[in-house]
Design an enzyme around this catalytic site. Structure first.
Site, PDB file in Angstrom:
ATOM      1  N   ASP A 252     123.241  -5.645  62.021  1.00 59.35           N
ATOM      2  CA  ASP A 252     121.804  -5.611  61.702  1.00 59.35           C
ATOM      3  C   ASP A 252     121.078  -6.920  62.039  1.00 59.35           C
ATOM      4  O   ASP A 252     119.862  -6.990  61.974  1.00 59.35           O
ATOM      5  CB  ASP A 252     121.616  -5.302  60.207  1.00 59.35           C
ATOM      6  CG  ASP A 252     122.314  -4.029  59.820  1.00 59.35           C
ATOM      7  OD1 ASP A 252     121.794  -2.953  60.130  1.00 59.35           O
ATOM      8  OD2 ASP A 252     123.413  -4.113  59.248  1.00 59.35           O
TER       9      ASP A 252
ATOM     10  N   VAL B  69     129.971  -2.235  66.292  1.00 58.12           N
ATOM     11  CA  VAL B  69     129.908  -1.411  65.072  1.00 58.12           C
ATOM     12  C   VAL B  69     129.292  -0.043  65.376  1.00 58.12           C
ATOM     13  O   VAL B  69     129.814   0.991  64.963  1.00 58.12           O
ATOM     14  CB  VAL B  69     129.132  -2.138  63.954  1.00 58.12           C
ATOM     15  CG1 VAL B  69     129.031  -1.256  62.714  1.00 58.12           C
ATOM     16  CG2 VAL B  69     129.813  -3.456  63.611  1.00 58.12           C
TER      17      VAL B  69
ATOM     18  N   LYS C 245     118.150  -4.292  50.256  1.00 57.70           N
ATOM     19  CA  LYS C 245     118.063  -2.825  50.321  1.00 57.70           C
ATOM     20  C   LYS C 245     119.439  -2.179  50.239  1.00 57.70           C
ATOM     21  O   LYS C 245     119.636  -1.211  49.499  1.00 57.70           O
ATOM     22  CB  LYS C 245     117.378  -2.432  51.645  1.00 57.70           C
ATOM     23  CG  LYS C 245     117.669  -1.034  52.135  1.00 57.70           C
ATOM     24  CD  LYS C 245     116.923  -0.710  53.405  1.00 57.70           C
ATOM     25  CE  LYS C 245     117.742  -0.754  54.672  1.00 57.70           C
ATOM     26  NZ  LYS C 245     118.820   0.230  54.785  1.00 57.70           N
ATOM     27  N   ASN C 246     120.391  -2.724  51.003  1.00 52.43           N
ATOM     28  CA  ASN C 246     121.697  -2.073  51.081  1.00 52.43           C
ATOM     29  C   ASN C 246     122.583  -2.378  49.874  1.00 52.43           C
ATOM     30  O   ASN C 246     123.728  -1.932  49.818  1.00 52.43           O
ATOM     31  CB  ASN C 246     122.406  -2.449  52.388  1.00 52.43           C
ATOM     32  CG  ASN C 246     121.690  -1.849  53.588  1.00 52.43           C
ATOM     33  OD1 ASN C 246     120.853  -0.956  53.425  1.00 52.43           O
ATOM     34  ND2 ASN C 246     121.996  -2.317  54.775  1.00 52.43           N
TER      35      ASN C 246
ATOM     36  N   CYS D  67     118.858   5.656  60.212  1.00 50.73           N
ATOM     37  CA  CYS D  67     118.403   5.332  61.554  1.00 50.73           C
ATOM     38  C   CYS D  67     119.348   5.944  62.594  1.00 50.73           C
ATOM     39  O   CYS D  67     120.552   6.039  62.363  1.00 50.73           O
ATOM     40  CB  CYS D  67     118.368   3.820  61.741  1.00 50.73           C
ATOM     41  SG  CYS D  67     117.078   3.027  60.772  1.00 50.73           S
TER      42      CYS D  67
ATOM     43  N   ARG E 196     120.804   7.006  54.170  1.00 48.58           N
ATOM     44  CA  ARG E 196     122.236   7.316  54.124  1.00 48.58           C
ATOM     45  C   ARG E 196     122.731   7.528  52.691  1.00 48.58           C
ATOM     46  O   ARG E 196     123.923   7.642  52.460  1.00 48.58           O
ATOM     47  CB  ARG E 196     123.030   6.162  54.747  1.00 48.58           C
ATOM     48  CG  ARG E 196     122.623   5.825  56.162  1.00 48.58           C
ATOM     49  CD  ARG E 196     123.142   6.784  57.176  1.00 48.58           C
ATOM     50  NE  ARG E 196     124.585   6.778  57.302  1.00 48.58           N
ATOM     51  CZ  ARG E 196     125.267   7.715  57.933  1.00 48.58           C
ATOM     52  NH1 ARG E 196     124.641   8.742  58.470  1.00 48.58           N
ATOM     53  NH2 ARG E 196     126.576   7.642  58.022  1.00 48.58           N
TER      54      ARG E 196
HETATM   55  N1  EPU Z   1     131.640   5.835  60.801  1.00 46.54           N
HETATM   56  C1  EPU Z   1     132.390   6.944  61.159  1.00 46.54           C
HETATM   57  N2  EPU Z   1     132.711   7.847  60.178  1.00 46.54           N
HETATM   58  C2  EPU Z   1     132.336   7.672  58.885  1.00 46.54           C
HETATM   59  C3  EPU Z   1     131.573   6.544  58.524  1.00 46.54           C
HETATM   60  C4  EPU Z   1     131.233   5.635  59.509  1.00 46.54           C
HETATM   61  O1  EPU Z   1     132.743   7.107  62.324  1.00 46.54           O
HETATM   62  O2  EPU Z   1     132.659   8.530  58.041  1.00 46.54           O
HETATM   63  C5  EPU Z   1     131.260   4.863  61.828  1.00 46.54           C
HETATM   64  C6  EPU Z   1     129.742   4.838  62.063  1.00 46.54           C
HETATM   65  O3  EPU Z   1     129.356   5.848  62.944  1.00 46.54           O
HETATM   66  C7  EPU Z   1     129.553   3.447  62.601  1.00 46.54           C
HETATM   67  C8  EPU Z   1     130.595   2.634  61.854  1.00 46.54           C
HETATM   68  O4  EPU Z   1     131.559   3.566  61.374  1.00 46.54           O
HETATM   69  O5  EPU Z   1     129.820   3.422  63.966  1.00 46.54           O
HETATM   70  C9  EPU Z   1     130.075   1.799  60.706  1.00 46.54           C
HETATM   71  O6  EPU Z   1     129.380   2.622  59.796  1.00 46.54           O
HETATM   72  P1  EPU Z   1     129.273   2.276  58.249  1.00 46.54           P
HETATM   73  O7  EPU Z   1     129.780   3.447  57.489  1.00 46.54           O
HETATM   74  O8  EPU Z   1     129.878   0.951  58.011  1.00 46.54           O
HETATM   75  O9  EPU Z   1     127.714   2.152  58.078  1.00 46.54           O
HETATM   76  P2  EPU Z   1     126.785   2.813  56.972  1.00 46.54           P
HETATM   77  O10 EPU Z   1     127.428   2.715  55.649  1.00 46.54           O
HETATM   78  O11 EPU Z   1     126.319   4.128  57.441  1.00 46.54           O
HETATM   79  C10 EPU Z   1     125.602   0.583  56.338  1.00 46.54           C
HETATM   80  C11 EPU Z   1     124.193   0.086  56.315  1.00 46.54           C
HETATM   81  C12 EPU Z   1     123.703  -0.161  57.718  1.00 46.54           C
HETATM   82  C13 EPU Z   1     124.625  -1.173  58.383  1.00 46.54           C
HETATM   83  C14 EPU Z   1     126.071  -0.676  58.336  1.00 46.54           C
HETATM   84  C15 EPU Z   1     127.058  -1.683  58.877  1.00 46.54           C
HETATM   85  C16 EPU Z   1     123.296   1.124  54.359  1.00 46.54           C
HETATM   86  C17 EPU Z   1     122.378   2.122  53.779  1.00 46.54           C
HETATM   87  N3  EPU Z   1     123.343   1.081  55.675  1.00 46.54           N
HETATM   88  O12 EPU Z   1     125.565   1.821  57.036  1.00 46.54           O
HETATM   89  O13 EPU Z   1     122.411  -0.734  57.602  1.00 46.54           O
HETATM   90  O14 EPU Z   1     124.235  -1.358  59.716  1.00 46.54           O
HETATM   91  O15 EPU Z   1     126.439  -0.379  56.972  1.00 46.54           O
HETATM   92  O16 EPU Z   1     126.995  -2.872  58.152  1.00 46.54           O
HETATM   93  O17 EPU Z   1     123.956   0.366  53.647  1.00 46.54           O
HETATM   94  C18 EPU Z   1     120.123  -1.027  58.081  1.00 46.54           C
HETATM   95  O18 EPU Z   1     120.025  -1.582  56.978  1.00 46.54           O
HETATM   96  O19 EPU Z   1     119.202  -1.004  58.921  1.00 46.54           O
HETATM   97  C19 EPU Z   1     121.381  -0.354  58.419  1.00 46.54           C
HETATM   98  C20 EPU Z   1     121.488   0.482  59.445  1.00 46.54           C
END
Ligand code: EPU
Length: 472
Positions: A322, A344, A31-32, A128, A103
């Site tokens: 995850d 994280v 998915k990601n 989420c 996202r």
């Molecule tokens: N963060 C910030 N500011 C930002 C971006 C992120 O503070 O501008 C913080 C977030 O709040 C979090 C941390 O940085 O505490 C990590 O966030 P990240 O940006 O890495 O996560 P994401 O891109 O929003 C993706 C996956 C998530 C997965 C995370 C970490 C997708 C759509 N989602 O989220 O997957 O947990 O990376 O690997 O790719 C899931 O599949 O269930 C899921 C939640």
């Protein structure tokens, strides 16, 4: 399994637990990864063909979003093949109905900045609820590349308004944290920026590497160094691309722990060893069995599980956040006291309350337990836990709060002897392809049905209407 399009909000999964999961299933495409590749394809007007595309809710939503913008999509769900092409943008306004869905909308800024002179309008990003999940790193990086981005507040929701009327210009960007989404957004913008974009402290998750591989095929000159640095040479010259989506390593781990916790044996076809390293180490540490085979990984119960471990989630190549939720359910079945430190997300333990109601012995802590301090150490978030096991789990009526918690509840229900009723299936269907079919293939007693008690008709006025009216 119900198609995510036809799935009704009042559907429930009835699970009668107590049976070991046994058999063989195939991991779906990640998915990601596919959701990001679809957005990346918007950079060009050339055709892209994807293989191993999972038929899940988040892909449906991303496809709907891309179609809205002007993408032509031909998706053979049976074959898992999707052909896409965006010859022209129809609009750069992401409707508000996509805001709470996942996202992906925020990545539209990075992908579209060079494709349109219009303002790109992206509603507040959803996904989420795992903490505040801000997008400040995204915005700061895109602005450094020359984008002008403004957040405008509406009555109930807000939106980002972005453009790059003066063009994007490559520069050095150092991310405050190796955020997956911020790295992706910066890469996407960097592909069409003039000159060289350097991203330091970048996320290096396998799905990011896939994005880089895809973009190289598309036409970008892009490298990933061992020290989390990505170099991108801007281009506007693109090619047609064929790309196979990598297997979903979160799904692989989910089935792996479910097999071991239920004292079963499951072969996950397609599971890739190189992306499961830290996970497999932890499986070995608790005494779970696995065998890496030619075309996948077999997970099996190998005698009583030993807790007493310390698990810390981290960015890649660490233990994925995850993987944490299903692993905690596994730890409820292991003897001794284990410590889990989530580094994280600050708020990813809410789901444990239900596990405790089902009989798990879990206590949450605000401190960083286990030795290492994380960036949440001085904050008041319950981001460490202690779990004592083994404890039998009782059946329950459960509502899923988020995707990965959802699978951990299915696992917990599969361990409980009586019937559990799980609602909130939309979350699960966002990320797990053919979940019910796979559970049944593995011998689980599951039925998806409609719970009339959960039926309700919303009388709320449409946020979409309010949003559209507020800036038109
Ligand atoms: N963060 C910030 N500011 C930002 C971006 C992120 O503070 O501008 C913080 C977030 O709040 C979090 C941390 O940085 O505490 C990590 O966030 P990240 O940006 O890495 O996560 P994401 O891109 O929003 C993706 C996956 C998530 C997965 C995370 C970490 C997708 C759509 N989602 O989220 O997957 O947990 O990376 O690997 O790719 C899931 O599949 O269930 C899921 C939640």
């Amino acid at each position: 399994m119900a198609d995510s399009n036809t799935q009704k909000p009042n559907e429930v999964l009835k699970v009668v637990g107590g049976k070991p999961l046994k058999g063989s299933i195939k991991a779906a495409g990640a998915k990601n990864s596919i959701t990001k590749l679809l957005v990346a394809s918007l950079l060009s007007d050339k055709r892209c063909t994807f293989y191993n595309v999972p038929d899940i809710g988040d892909v449906e939503v991303t496809v709907a979003l891309c179609k809205e913008i002007g993408m032509d999509v031909n998706w053979d769900k049976e074959a898992g093949v999707m052909e896409v092409q965006t010859k022209e943008l129809r609009t750069s306004y992401i409707p508000q109905r996509f805001s709470g869905s996942n996202r992906i909308p925020i990545l539209m800024i990075g992908a579209l900045l060079s494709r349109t002179d219009e303002e790109i309008i992206v509603p507040t990003v959803g996904g989420c609820v795992l903490g505040p999940r801000p997008v400040d790193f995204h915005i700061a990086a895109l602005e450094k590349l020359g984008a002008k981005i403004e957040y405008r507040r509406m009555k109930r929701e807000g939106a980002y308004f972005a453009h790059a009327h003066d063009g994007l210009k490559g520069t050095v960007i150092t991310l405050a944290f190796p955020s997956v989404g911020a790295t992706e957004n910066t890469i996407l913008a960097g592909v069409t920026a003039r000159g060289t974009t350097v991203i330091k402290n970048a996320a290096i998750e396998p799905e990011i590497v896939e994005l880089i591989l895809f973009l190289q095929k598309l036409g970008a000159s892009i490298t990933l160094d061992v020290d989390r640095t990505i170099h991108i040479q801007g281009t506007r010259r693109f090619y047609e691309v064929e790309h196979e989506v990598i297997p979903d390593r979160i799904e692989v781990a989910s089935w792996g722990v479910a097999a071991i916790a239920t004292k079963g044996r499951v072969f996950v076809e397609g599971a890739q060893h190189q992306n499961m390293l830290t996970f497999l180490n932890k499986i070995r540490e608790v005494g779970g069995g696995f065998e890496v085979k030619n075309h996948g990984i077999e997970f099996f119960y190998d005698g009583p599980l030993q807790g007493g471990i310390h698990l810390e989630t981290d960015v890649h190549p660490g233990f994925m956040t995850d993987w944490q939720q299903p692993f905690v359910v596994l730890l409820t079945q292991a003897s001794g006291t284990s410590v889990v430190h989530e580094t994280v997300y600050e708020n990813r333990f809410g789901y444990t309350e239900t596990l405790v109601e089902m009989g798990a012995d879990i206590t949450l802590f605000r401190q960083c337990l286990g030795g290492k301090e994380c960036r949440f150490s001085s904050q008041a978030h319950a981001h460490s836990l202690i779990v004592n096991g083994p404890t039998p789990l009782n059946s329950a009526k459960i509502t899923i709060p988020d995707l990965r918690a959802g699978f951990s509840y299915v696992m917990a229900a599969a361990l409980a002897k009586e019937e559990s009723i799980i609602s909130g299936l939309t979350y699960l269907d966002r990320g797990y392809e053919k979940l019910d079919d796979k559970l049944m293939t593995l011998g689980a007693d599951v039925t998806r049905t409609t719970d009339e008690e959960c039926s309700h008709v919303s009388t709320e006025p449409s946020i979409e209407e309010e949003f559209a009216a507020s800036f038109k």
